[in-house]
Structure formats: C-alpha cells, structure tokens
Design a protein around this motif. Structure first.
Motif, PDB file in Angstrom:
ATOM      1  N   GLN A 171       0.803  -1.100  -0.021  1.00  0.00           N
ATOM      2  CA  GLN A 171       0.104   0.072  -0.128  1.00  0.00           C
ATOM      3  C   GLN A 171       0.898   1.237   0.058  1.00  0.00           C
ATOM      4  O   GLN A 171       2.147   1.426   0.693  1.00  0.00           O
ATOM      5  CB  GLN A 171      -0.901   0.083   1.359  1.00  0.00           C
ATOM      6  CG  GLN A 171      -1.874  -0.963   1.174  1.00  0.00           C
ATOM      7  CD  GLN A 171      -2.882  -1.088   2.447  1.00  0.00           C
ATOM      8  OE1 GLN A 171      -3.005  -1.720   3.187  1.00  0.00           O
ATOM      9  NE2 GLN A 171      -3.716   0.079   2.120  1.00  0.00           N
ATOM     10  N   PHE A 172       0.281   2.412  -0.783  1.00  0.00           N
ATOM     11  CA  PHE A 172       1.007   3.460  -0.712  1.00  0.00           C
ATOM     12  C   PHE A 172       0.265   4.735  -0.774  1.00  0.00           C
ATOM     13  O   PHE A 172      -0.783   4.374  -1.549  1.00  0.00           O
ATOM     14  CB  PHE A 172       2.016   3.623  -1.877  1.00  0.00           C
ATOM     15  CG  PHE A 172       2.745   4.876  -2.202  1.00  0.00           C
ATOM     16  CD1 PHE A 172       2.248   5.808  -2.967  1.00  0.00           C
ATOM     17  CD2 PHE A 172       4.218   4.977  -1.824  1.00  0.00           C
ATOM     18  CE1 PHE A 172       3.042   6.832  -3.267  1.00  0.00           C
ATOM     19  CE2 PHE A 172       4.894   6.131  -1.714  1.00  0.00           C
ATOM     20  CZ  PHE A 172       4.275   6.954  -2.615  1.00  0.00           C
ATOM     21  N   PRO A 173       0.440   5.853  -0.097  1.00  0.00           N
ATOM     22  CA  PRO A 173       1.521   5.830   0.837  1.00  0.00           C
ATOM     23  C   PRO A 173       1.122   5.349   2.056  1.00  0.00           C
ATOM     24  O   PRO A 173       0.157   4.774   2.232  1.00  0.00           O
ATOM     25  CB  PRO A 173       1.612   7.532   0.813  1.00  0.00           C
ATOM     26  CG  PRO A 173       0.332   7.871   1.065  1.00  0.00           C
ATOM     27  CD  PRO A 173      -0.492   7.047  -0.170  1.00  0.00           C
ATOM     28  N   SER A 174       2.380   5.359   3.082  1.00  0.00           N
ATOM     29  CA  SER A 174       1.917   4.686   4.432  1.00  0.00           C
ATOM     30  C   SER A 174       1.376   5.773   5.077  1.00  0.00           C
ATOM     31  O   SER A 174       0.589   5.345   6.194  1.00  0.00           O
ATOM     32  CB  SER A 174       3.308   4.255   4.890  1.00  0.00           C
ATOM     33  OG  SER A 174       4.177   5.165   4.926  1.00  0.00           O
ATOM     34  N   HIS A 175       1.576   7.147   4.914  1.00  0.00           N
ATOM     35  CA  HIS A 175       1.064   8.106   5.630  1.00  0.00           C
ATOM     36  C   HIS A 175       0.659   9.008   4.677  1.00  0.00           C
ATOM     37  O   HIS A 175       1.379   9.300   3.800  1.00  0.00           O
ATOM     38  CB  HIS A 175       1.824   8.661   6.802  1.00  0.00           C
ATOM     39  CG  HIS A 175       2.208   7.690   7.915  1.00  0.00           C
ATOM     40  ND1 HIS A 175       3.247   6.487   7.711  1.00  0.00           N
ATOM     41  CD2 HIS A 175       1.867   7.615   9.319  1.00  0.00           C
ATOM     42  CE1 HIS A 175       3.540   5.939   8.966  1.00  0.00           C
ATOM     43  NE2 HIS A 175       2.439   6.421   9.716  1.00  0.00           N
ATOM     44  N   SER A 176      -0.427   9.843   4.974  1.00  0.00           N
ATOM     45  CA  SER A 176      -0.833  10.924   4.209  1.00  0.00           C
ATOM     46  C   SER A 176      -1.543  11.994   5.090  1.00  0.00           C
ATOM     47  O   SER A 176      -2.596  11.586   5.846  1.00  0.00           O
ATOM     48  CB  SER A 176      -1.814  10.667   3.414  1.00  0.00           C
ATOM     49  OG  SER A 176      -2.093  11.633   2.429  1.00  0.00           O
ATOM     50  N   VAL A 177      -1.159  13.381   5.233  1.00  0.00           N
ATOM     51  CA  VAL A 177      -1.421  14.337   5.979  1.00  0.00           C
ATOM     52  C   VAL A 177      -2.306  15.269   4.879  1.00  0.00           C
ATOM     53  O   VAL A 177      -1.396  15.715   4.176  1.00  0.00           O
ATOM     54  CB  VAL A 177      -0.609  14.889   6.781  1.00  0.00           C
ATOM     55  CG1 VAL A 177      -1.303  16.173   7.582  1.00  0.00           C
ATOM     56  CG2 VAL A 177      -0.157  14.015   7.735  1.00  0.00           C
ATOM     57  N   ILE A 178      -3.462  15.561   4.962  1.00  0.00           N
ATOM     58  CA  ILE A 178      -4.188  16.791   4.198  1.00  0.00           C
ATOM     59  C   ILE A 178      -4.936  17.460   4.838  1.00  0.00           C
ATOM     60  O   ILE A 178      -5.414  17.248   5.993  1.00  0.00           O
ATOM     61  CB  ILE A 178      -4.737  15.666   2.857  1.00  0.00           C
ATOM     62  CG1 ILE A 178      -6.047  14.961   3.701  1.00  0.00           C
ATOM     63  CG2 ILE A 178      -3.684  14.956   2.153  1.00  0.00           C
ATOM     64  CD1 ILE A 178      -6.739  14.377   2.120  1.00  0.00           C
ATOM     65  N   SER A 199      -4.685  11.287   7.731  1.00  0.00           N
ATOM     66  CA  SER A 199      -5.072  12.058   8.738  1.00  0.00           C
ATOM     67  C   SER A 199      -5.683  13.455   7.879  1.00  0.00           C
ATOM     68  O   SER A 199      -4.701  14.005   7.109  1.00  0.00           O
ATOM     69  CB  SER A 199      -3.813  12.791   9.466  1.00  0.00           C
ATOM     70  OG  SER A 199      -3.170  11.578  10.109  1.00  0.00           O
ATOM     71  N   VAL A 200      -6.720  13.887   8.333  1.00  0.00           N
ATOM     72  CA  VAL A 200      -7.388  14.879   7.413  1.00  0.00           C
ATOM     73  C   VAL A 200      -7.480  16.138   8.615  1.00  0.00           C
ATOM     74  O   VAL A 200      -8.133  16.057   9.783  1.00  0.00           O
ATOM     75  CB  VAL A 200      -8.778  14.819   6.946  1.00  0.00           C
ATOM     76  CG1 VAL A 200      -9.275  15.834   6.242  1.00  0.00           C
ATOM     77  CG2 VAL A 200      -8.718  13.408   5.951  1.00  0.00           C
ATOM     78  N   LEU A 201      -6.863  17.261   8.480  1.00  0.00           N
ATOM     79  CA  LEU A 201      -6.670  18.211   9.400  1.00  0.00           C
ATOM     80  C   LEU A 201      -7.738  19.703   9.193  1.00  0.00           C
ATOM     81  O   LEU A 201      -8.052  19.768   7.632  1.00  0.00           O
ATOM     82  CB  LEU A 201      -5.132  18.716   9.278  1.00  0.00           C
ATOM     83  CG  LEU A 201      -4.400  17.727   9.710  1.00  0.00           C
ATOM     84  CD1 LEU A 201      -2.762  18.352   9.873  1.00  0.00           C
ATOM     85  CD2 LEU A 201      -4.480  17.206  10.920  1.00  0.00           C
TER      86      LEU A 201
END
Lengths: 113, 112
Positions: free
Chosen positions: A6-13, A111-113
């Motif tokens: 799976q890609f990406p391992s982390h995503s912050v948007i 993570s949705v900020l």
C-alpha cells in the motif's frame, strides 16, 4: 513472494483536499478488498473487487469515495473532498479464491486536518 | 444484524501464564470464524479459520475453539513475542467472499 503493498504509508491533508490511496495485491489474486479503521472503532469493510469488477460496495460511506481497479491489477481509493471524519487507517487485502484467508497490507494512515 | 464482540479489551500476562480470549458472535448461517493477529503499524495477519462447532485448530502456543455462539483463543505459556492485538471476524451474512465483520480486538501484552 511479495505481499500486499500500500502507498503511501502516511498521508496528511487538509479538509477539502483530494487524496488517492493505492494498493497492489499479491500477484494473481483476483479478489481485492478495502477496509478501514477510524479512531476507536472496529475495522470496517468498504468494498470488494473481483478482478476489475466491483462485487460489493455496500460499505462505502458516501459518494466522496471512489474505488477503481482498472485492468484487474492494482486498485486506487480516492477521497474527494476529504472530511475530518475520513481520518483513519485504510487497509487493502487480497485473496486468490473467495473462501480463502485474506492477506492484508500494512495500511495507509490518513490524517485530515 | 451481524455482530462480533471480544473480551477482554486488554490483557496483561506474565511470560508463561496461560489464558484465553473470547469472541462472541451473532450471525445466522455462519460461514466461518476467522482469527487474525495484528502488530502495531501492520495489517492483520491470518491465524485460523473455524467452520463448525466443536472444531479446534492449533498453531504453536495458540489453540482456537468454536461453539455455536463463541470462539476462544487459548494461549499456552505465552512469550513476549505473542504480544499483539488479536481480532476475530466473521463473513457478512448473505455475502460470498470475505466481507468481514471484525470484532474490536483484544490487546495482549506478555511481560518477560
């Protein structure tokens, strides 16, 4: 043999942005599943592909989520526009046959900020 | 509605101290009960599938059993490397394929 990737391992948007998650199943696995775990909750089923066809998408939360599996190989899950409640870990899994055990990827932490 | 519950929520054991984890389910027409292990930052990893009441399966220090309403995962003489979250899951009713209902999991910590 490579596992489910799976890609990406982390995503912050930020809220309102678009994010696309990718899953590469084990080679030769016709069945591909998306699951997710939101904070403090159980892992929940989203949808199931058999090759390139959506077999069951009853778990998709709303029309902001779009899953595709063109060519029956890798799959993408797009969230557009992202909302705060979409934060969580999105898992992909695959299997050779319908009754077989699932092989899970390590997930994408969104993570949705 | 298909439901899966697990107890306890968390369990701390000393190395060598045997115990059991419980998974209760309300599903008609059970098409299998699955146990998975999940380590931090990883996806669930398959352990066992049980299909009928009375069935038992073993793997190293783990043994899974199934009754008509629940399943137990027995851990004999656990080691620190057995520390993980243990999940049980059942396939959704009226679906073929592995569209699971997962339980909330039991977080197991084995102290040396």
């Amino acid at each position: 043999e490579a596992g489910v990737t799976q890609f990406p391992s982390h995503s912050v948007i930020e809220k309102g942005q678009t994010v696309t998650l990718r899953c590469d199943p084990i080679s030769g696995h016709d069945n591909l599943y998306w699951y997710r775990r939101v904070m403090g909750k159980e892992i929940k089923f989203l949808l199931h592909f058999v090759k390139e066809s959506k077999q069951d998408e009853s778990g998709m939360p709303n029309n902001r989520f779009l899953a595709e599996r063109t060519g029956g190989t890798y799959s993408t899950l797009k969230v557009q526009p992202a909302e705060l409640e979409d934060s969580g870990v999105y898992f992909c899994a695959s299997s050779q046959d319908l009754s077989e055990k699932l092989f899970f990827g390590s997930g994408t932490q969104l993570s949705v900020l | 509605e298909d439901q899966v519950t697990q107890s306890p929520e968390a369990l701390r054991l000393q190395e060598g101290e045997s115990s059991s984890l419980n998974c209760s389910y309300t599903v008609s027409g059970l098409r299998g009960l699955f146990w998975y292990r999940q380590d931090p930052g990883k996806g669930p990893e398959f352990l066992f599938t049980l299909y009928s009441a009375g069935e038992e399966k073993e793997k190293e220090r783990l043994k899974a059993t199934l009754t008509k309403k629940e399943s137990f995962l027995h851990i004999t003489a656990p080691k620190p490397e057995d520390s993980a979250t243990y999940l049980c899951a059942v396939p959704l009713r009226d679906n073929y394929g592995q569209n699971f209902v997962f339980g909330p999991g039991t977080r197991l910590s084995v102290l040396p």
